[in-house]
Enzyme design. Structure first.
Site, short mmCIF file in Angstrom:
data_model
loop_
_atom_site.label_atom_id
_atom_site.label_comp_id
_atom_site.label_asym_id
_atom_site.label_seq_id
_atom_site.Cartn_x
_atom_site.Cartn_y
_atom_site.Cartn_z
CB VAL A 144 -1.00 0.04 1.18
CG1 VAL A 144 -2.07 -1.04 1.02
CG2 VAL A 144 -0.29 -0.06 2.52
CB SER A 195 -6.69 1.90 16.34
OG SER A 195 -6.51 1.32 17.62
CE1 TYR A 228 -1.75 -0.19 14.84
CE2 TYR A 228 -2.86 0.60 16.81
CZ TYR A 228 -2.89 -0.10 15.62
OH TYR A 228 -4.06 -0.69 15.22
CB ALA A 268 1.77 8.94 15.99
CB SER A 269 0.23 5.39 12.33
OG SER A 269 -0.32 4.26 13.00
CE LYS A 270 -4.19 1.53 12.55
NZ LYS A 270 -4.77 1.11 11.25
#
Length: 259
Positions: free
Chosen positions: A58, A136, A149, A151-153
Site C-alpha cells: 500500500v 483504532s 502506532y 500517532a499513525s492511527k
C-alpha cells in the site's frame, strides 16, 4: 444470503489488507451482501469472496493507481473502499528506532493516504462513493507504549475527517472505524508472547463487555457505513470497541453488588 436481500448488489468494493483479519472479514461480508469485491494485500489469497485480488504494497502509489484503474476497466466503477492494511509496533518514543517509526507511519498513514488518492478521482467522476478507513481506539486516545502506532492511527482519523469535508459536496462519504482490541492474527502475534498474560487480562477487562472483539463485528460496522442506511453519515470516527473508550472502571460498582 439465504434468500435475504443482498443490500450491496451492483456495487464494487475494494478492500486493502484483505488477506486476513478485519480486511478479510469485511470482504467476506460485502460478498455475502452481493458486492463485487476486489482484494489487495502483500499476500495473495484465493477466496470466493474476491472477484479479483491484487498483490501490492500500500505504500506503492503506482500499484494503488494501477489497481483502481484495473478495477474500473473490468467492473466499471468503485463504490466502496476499505483501507484495512496496517501493521503494529510498540515502544515509548525513546525506544522507537527511526526506521521502525517510518515503517508504521508509512503503512498505516501514508498507505491510507495513497489508497484515498488513488480512488478519489473515480469517485469524484461518479459523484458518489463510501470510503471506510480502519483506524483504532488508539487513534482516539493514548495507550502506553504505543507511540508510533497511536500517532499513525490518530493521523488516519484526522485524514478521514478532512476528506469528508473536502469531498462531501461530491456525494462521497468518508468515515473511520476505530476497533478495540480484535482477535486477529496480528493481535495474537502480540498477545500470545511470553510474559503478556497479565497485560492481556487487564486489556480484556477494560472492554466493558468483558471480551475482545471479533473481525466479523468490525465487518458489520463496515457494512453499515457502506450501505444506504449510512447515507447521512460522514466524517465520523466510529468506535467499535466493546465499551473500551467509554471510560475507566476501577471495581467500584462491584463493591456495590453489581456483578
Amino acid at each position: 444470503m439465504n434468500g435475504q436481500e443482498q443490500r450491496l448488489a451492483g456495487r464494487v468494493a475494494v478492500v486493502t489488507g484483505a488477506a486476513s483479519g478485519i480486511g478479510l472479514a469485511c470482504a467476506q461480508r460485502y460478498c455475502r451482501e452481493g458486492a463485487t469485491v476486489i482484494g489487495a494485500d502483500l499476500h495473495v489469497l484465493q477466496d470466493e469472496s474476491f472477484s479479483a485480488f491484487h498483490q501490492l504494497d500500500v505504500t506503492n502509489a503506482e500499484a494503488q493507481v494501477h489497481m483502481i484503474a484495473n478495477t474500473v476497466e473490468r467492473f466499471g466503477r468503485v463504490d466502496i473502499l476499505v483501507t484495512a492494511a496496517g501493521v503494529g509496533d510498540a515502544g515509548p518514543v525513546h525506544l522507537v528506532e527511526e526506521d521502525a517509526w517510518d515503517r508504521v507511519l508509512d503503512i498505516n498513514l501514508k498507505g491510507t493516504f495513497l489508497s484515498l488518492k488513488a480512488v478519489l478521482p473515480t469517485m469524484m467522476e461518479q459523484r458518489s462513493g463510501s470510503i471506510i478507513t480502519v483506524a483504532s481506539v488508539e487513534g482516539l486516545q493514548g495507550c502506553e507504549g504505543g507511540s508510533s502506532y497511536n500517532a499513525s492511527k490518530g493521523g488516519v482519523v484526522l485524514l478521514t475527517r478532512n476528506a469528508a469535508i473536502d469531498y462531501g459536496r461530491m456525494g462521497i462519504r468518508v468515515n473511520a472505524i476505530c476497533p478495540g482490541f480484535i482477535d486477529t492474527p496480528m493481535f495474537r502475534q502480540v498477545m500470545d508472547m511470553e510474559g503478556m498474560e497479565s497485560f492481556r487480562a487487564d486489556v480484556e477487562s477494560q472492554h466493558k463487555l468483558g471480551r475482545f472483539g471479533k473481525p466479523e463485528e468490525i465487518a458489520g460496522a463496515a457494512f453499515f457505513l457502506a450501505s444506504d442506511d449510512a447515507s447521512f453519515v460522514s466524517g465520523q470516527a466510529l468506535a467499535v470497541d466493546g465499551g473500551y473508550t467509554a471510560g475507566h472502571s476501577h471495581g467500584l460498582v462491584e463493591m456495590m453488588g453489581l456483578v
